[in-house]
Design an enzyme around this catalytic site. Structure first.
Site, PDB file in Angstrom:
ATOM      1  N   HIS A 143       6.068 -57.620  61.310  1.00  0.00           N
ATOM      2  CA  HIS A 143       5.053 -57.710  60.243  1.00  0.00           C
ATOM      3  C   HIS A 143       5.255 -56.614  59.193  1.00  0.00           C
ATOM      4  CE1 HIS A 143       1.926 -59.676  63.179  1.00  0.00           C
ATOM      5  NE2 HIS A 143       2.564 -60.603  62.496  1.00  0.00           N
ATOM      6  N   GLU A 189       2.702 -62.324  52.243  1.00  0.00           N
ATOM      7  CA  GLU A 189       4.087 -62.013  52.597  1.00  0.00           C
ATOM      8  C   GLU A 189       5.080 -62.676  51.647  1.00  0.00           C
ATOM      9  OE1 GLU A 189       2.921 -62.562  57.019  1.00  0.00           O
ATOM     10  OE2 GLU A 189       4.767 -61.409  57.095  1.00  0.00           O
ATOM     11  N   HIS A 213      -3.135 -55.663  60.953  1.00  0.00           N
ATOM     12  CA  HIS A 213      -2.784 -57.047  60.601  1.00  0.00           C
ATOM     13  C   HIS A 213      -3.253 -57.923  61.762  1.00  0.00           C
ATOM     14  CE1 HIS A 213       0.106 -60.168  58.859  1.00  0.00           C
ATOM     15  NE2 HIS A 213      -0.239 -60.681  60.030  1.00  0.00           N
ATOM     16  N   ASP A 231      -7.599 -70.024  68.862  1.00  0.00           N
ATOM     17  CA  ASP A 231      -8.198 -69.879  67.537  1.00  0.00           C
ATOM     18  C   ASP A 231      -9.444 -69.001  67.629  1.00  0.00           C
ATOM     19  OD1 ASP A 231      -9.807 -70.390  65.139  1.00  0.00           O
ATOM     20  OD2 ASP A 231      -8.271 -71.891  64.718  1.00  0.00           O
ATOM     21  N   MET A 232      -9.425 -67.884  66.882  1.00  0.00           N
ATOM     22  CA  MET A 232     -10.507 -66.921  66.974  1.00  0.00           C
ATOM     23  C   MET A 232     -11.869 -67.541  66.639  1.00  0.00           C
ATOM     24  SD  MET A 232     -11.451 -64.070  67.922  1.00  0.00           S
ATOM     25  CE  MET A 232     -10.576 -62.509  67.966  1.00  0.00           C
ATOM     26  N   ARG A 233     -11.877 -68.528  65.746  1.00  0.00           N
ATOM     27  CA  ARG A 233     -13.168 -69.157  65.396  1.00  0.00           C
ATOM     28  C   ARG A 233     -13.792 -69.846  66.609  1.00  0.00           C
ATOM     29  NH1 ARG A 233     -10.299 -71.247  60.048  1.00  0.00           N
ATOM     30  NH2 ARG A 233      -8.735 -71.374  61.686  1.00  0.00           N
ATOM     31  N   ASN A 262      11.251 -69.384  53.994  1.00  0.00           N
ATOM     32  CA  ASN A 262      10.954 -68.952  55.363  1.00  0.00           C
ATOM     33  C   ASN A 262      11.406 -70.085  56.271  1.00  0.00           C
ATOM     34  OD1 ASN A 262       9.923 -68.129  57.800  1.00  0.00           O
ATOM     35  ND2 ASN A 262       7.879 -67.656  57.028  1.00  0.00           N
ATOM     36  N   GLY A 273      -4.008 -61.518  62.782  1.00  0.00           N
ATOM     37  CA  GLY A 273      -3.908 -62.959  62.535  1.00  0.00           C
ATOM     38  C   GLY A 273      -3.692 -63.656  63.856  1.00  0.00           C
ATOM     39  N   ASN A 274      -2.895 -64.700  63.829  1.00  0.00           N
ATOM     40  CA  ASN A 274      -2.504 -65.344  65.063  1.00  0.00           C
ATOM     41  C   ASN A 274      -1.584 -64.394  65.830  1.00  0.00           C
ATOM     42  OD1 ASN A 274      -2.493 -67.408  66.841  1.00  0.00           O
ATOM     43  ND2 ASN A 274      -0.895 -68.551  65.780  1.00  0.00           N
ATOM     44  N   ARG A 330      -0.241 -64.597  72.603  1.00  0.00           N
ATOM     45  CA  ARG A 330       0.589 -63.537  73.206  1.00  0.00           C
ATOM     46  C   ARG A 330      -0.285 -62.478  73.863  1.00  0.00           C
ATOM     47  NH1 ARG A 330       4.009 -62.303  67.950  1.00  0.00           N
ATOM     48  NH2 ARG A 330       3.141 -64.213  67.100  1.00  0.00           N
ATOM     49  N   GLY A 346      -5.535 -63.385  58.805  1.00  0.00           N
ATOM     50  CA  GLY A 346      -6.591 -64.391  59.006  1.00  0.00           C
ATOM     51  C   GLY A 346      -7.891 -63.842  59.559  1.00  0.00           C
ATOM     52  N   ARG A 399      12.995 -64.692  54.261  1.00  0.00           N
ATOM     53  CA  ARG A 399      12.390 -63.939  55.355  1.00  0.00           C
ATOM     54  C   ARG A 399      13.357 -63.944  56.535  1.00  0.00           C
ATOM     55  NH1 ARG A 399       8.349 -65.554  59.863  1.00  0.00           N
ATOM     56  NH2 ARG A 399       7.738 -63.508  60.573  1.00  0.00           N
ATOM     57  N   LYS A 451       9.749 -73.474  55.070  1.00  0.00           N
ATOM     58  CA  LYS A 451       8.586 -73.233  54.202  1.00  0.00           C
ATOM     59  C   LYS A 451       9.117 -72.597  52.935  1.00  0.00           C
ATOM     60  CE  LYS A 451       5.263 -71.249  56.970  1.00  0.00           C
ATOM     61  NZ  LYS A 451       4.253 -70.230  57.254  1.00  0.00           N
TER      62      LYS A 451
HETATM   63  P1  ADP Z   1      -0.649 -66.355  61.267  1.00  0.00           P
HETATM   64  O1  ADP Z   1      -0.320 -65.179  62.132  1.00  0.00           O
HETATM   65  O2  ADP Z   1      -0.317 -67.673  61.896  1.00  0.00           O
HETATM   66  O3  ADP Z   1      -0.206 -66.212  59.826  1.00  0.00           O
HETATM   67  P2  ADP Z   1      -3.331 -66.045  60.194  1.00  0.00           P
HETATM   68  O4  ADP Z   1      -3.130 -64.723  59.566  1.00  0.00           O
HETATM   69  O5  ADP Z   1      -3.513 -67.217  59.307  1.00  0.00           O
HETATM   70  O6  ADP Z   1      -2.243 -66.376  61.272  1.00  0.00           O
HETATM   71  O7  ADP Z   1      -4.602 -65.921  61.163  1.00  0.00           O
HETATM   72  C1  ADP Z   1      -5.002 -66.970  61.985  1.00  0.00           C
HETATM   73  C2  ADP Z   1      -6.211 -66.515  62.774  1.00  0.00           C
HETATM   74  O8  ADP Z   1      -7.262 -66.185  61.879  1.00  0.00           O
HETATM   75  C3  ADP Z   1      -6.760 -67.574  63.725  1.00  0.00           C
HETATM   76  O9  ADP Z   1      -7.091 -66.993  64.970  1.00  0.00           O
HETATM   77  C4  ADP Z   1      -8.032 -68.006  63.017  1.00  0.00           C
HETATM   78  O10 ADP Z   1      -9.000 -68.434  63.942  1.00  0.00           O
HETATM   79  C5  ADP Z   1      -8.454 -66.724  62.377  1.00  0.00           C
HETATM   80  N1  ADP Z   1      -9.429 -66.971  61.314  1.00  0.00           N
HETATM   81  C6  ADP Z   1      -9.251 -67.580  60.124  1.00  0.00           C
HETATM   82  N2  ADP Z   1     -10.417 -67.661  59.450  1.00  0.00           N
HETATM   83  C7  ADP Z   1     -11.367 -67.076  60.249  1.00  0.00           C
HETATM   84  C8  ADP Z   1     -12.778 -66.836  60.134  1.00  0.00           C
HETATM   85  N3  ADP Z   1     -13.455 -67.210  59.063  1.00  0.00           N
HETATM   86  N4  ADP Z   1     -13.387 -66.210  61.162  1.00  0.00           N
HETATM   87  C9  ADP Z   1     -12.708 -65.837  62.263  1.00  0.00           C
HETATM   88  N5  ADP Z   1     -11.392 -66.024  62.415  1.00  0.00           N
HETATM   89  C10 ADP Z   1     -10.728 -66.631  61.433  1.00  0.00           C
END
Ligand code: ADP
Length: 373
Positions: free
Chosen positions: A157, A360, A185, A258-260, A7, A187-188, A218, A306, A68, A14
């Protein structure tokens, strides 16, 4: 059989060496800051030599290389074995992904030089969505302008959506051909796809990965008139690009991508974070409802990536209030941590709700292995 998965980004490579039978990763790594001072290599070509050094004797076990590639335009509808013509084809659609495709090609060129004895396969983020009907892929703008500039919905994706759909069918013990799925899906980067009988029939990303759901940085969907409005305020095109791609989404609404962090802030009573979660969930429900209608029925909703794999509270929020559509989550199943694909809806629910970890790299490795035999 082992596939080497590459990738390649503009300043990074990567890689993973994956056994497609055992699904185990034999080796993985990352080169960063290519071409920058203190970086891991001067360019992709020397970077790939560093990677080969790191692989050592393992390199001899590589049966194929899977690359990729972000954008396949409307040329590539499936993974392909790379030859000079394919390279030219990827280059020809590069204007649709000017940051990504040239970087992917740099990795392909470097890997073909470093590993000339094996076949290289390109796996496209867009390919799975080429099955979308014209009604879903067409934007209602001047058709001549659209055709001239390739302006249509492509979707991204795809490798993840296809992989997760396959795993969902296996988990349900059903044939993918017989299933209507909505894959989320999250994630970020995030996207939703309606999968009917194993084919993508609609997806939330569009010409670019900017459309659709609320993402880390985004914006997702926006009235195109908002862009005109902002341009007329004097914003430059580059500023607008940065605003929508890098400073919007969760980051724009809360200050963190970051969702966390967003969840923690909302729990602590932060009103911006609470609104961000509302907007995030509202947008997901919007697509779940739309795709239920486009599919004309629904067997399962599948969470991945994620957020989808790791945030039970957000899975529950995303489907909150959809009980009348047959969508329900069992709180105990949803809350018990696991790395495995699993069902989180109650027994006997009309629609299954699943969590299926995406992979992936494994999907690219399997696609490459299937092509080279
Ligand atoms: P990418 O699109 O970069 O591959 P990921 O699929 O790894 O991203 O997802 C990243 C997202 O997942 C971030 O917003 C992160 O905060 C969130 N995330 C990961 N673990 C947790 C968790 N335990 N609770 C809430 N959100 C999480």
């Amino acid at each position: 059989m082992r596939v080497f998965v590459v990738n390649s980004g503009s300043s990074s490579i990567k890689y993973q060496l994956v056994d497609v039978v055992s699904e185990q990763v034999a080796l993985s790594g990352l080169l960063e800051r290519l071409g920058q001072s203190g970086g891991d290599a001067a360019d992709h070509e020397s970077g790939m030599r560093v990677v080969l050094d790191r692989l050592g004797p393992e390199a001899a076990s590589i049966a194929a290389v899977g690359h990729r590639v972000v954008h396949g335009g409307d040329v590539f509808t499936a993974p392909v074995v790379i030859d000079d013509e394919v390279v030219a084809g990827i280059r020809a659609v590069s204007s649709l992904a000017p940051l990504h495709n040239p970087a992917n090609l740099a990795g392909i060129d470097a890997a073909r030089l470093a590993l000339p004895g094996v076949r290289h396969v390109a796996v496209f983020d867009t390919a799975f969505h080429q099955s979308m009907p014209a009604a879903a892929a067409t934007y209602a703008i001047d058709r001549t302008v659209a055709a001239e500039h390739g302006v249509r919905r492509y979707g991204f994706h795809g490798t993840s959506h296809q992989f997760v759909a396959g795993r969902a069918a296996a988990l349900l013990g059903r044939h993918l051909d017989d299933l209507k799925l909505i894959v989320l899906h999250l994630g970020n980067g995030s996207s939703a796809t309606a999968v009917d009988g194993g084919r993508s029939i609609d997806t939330s990303m569009g010409l670019t990965p900017l459309a659709g759901l609320v993402m880390g940085t985004r914006s997702g969907d926006l009235d195109p008139g908002a862009l005109l409005h902002l341009l007329r305020t004097g914003l430059s095109i580059d500023e607008l690009d940065a605003l929508l791609n890098s400073r919007s989404g969760l980051l724009g609404l809360t200050g963190s991508a970051d969702m966390r962090d967003v969840m923690a802030a909302a729990d602590a009573g932060d009103a911006d974070a609470a609104l961000a979660l509302d907007v995030w969930a509202h947008r997901i429900r919007h697509y779940v409802g739309a795709y239920l209608a486009q599919l004309g029925g629904l067997d399962a909703v599948v969470f991945t990536a994620g957020i989808g794999e790791n945030a039970p509270a957000l899975r529950a929020r995303a489907l909150d209030g959809l009980g009348h559509l047959g969508l329900a989550i069992d709180a105990d199943r949803n809350g018990s941590p696991s790395r495995e694909a699993r069902v989180i809806s109650p027994d006997g629910a009309p629609v299954a709700v699943l969590v299926v970890p995406t992979n992936e790299e494994l999907a690219i490795a399997q696609a490459a292995a299937a092509l080279v035999g």
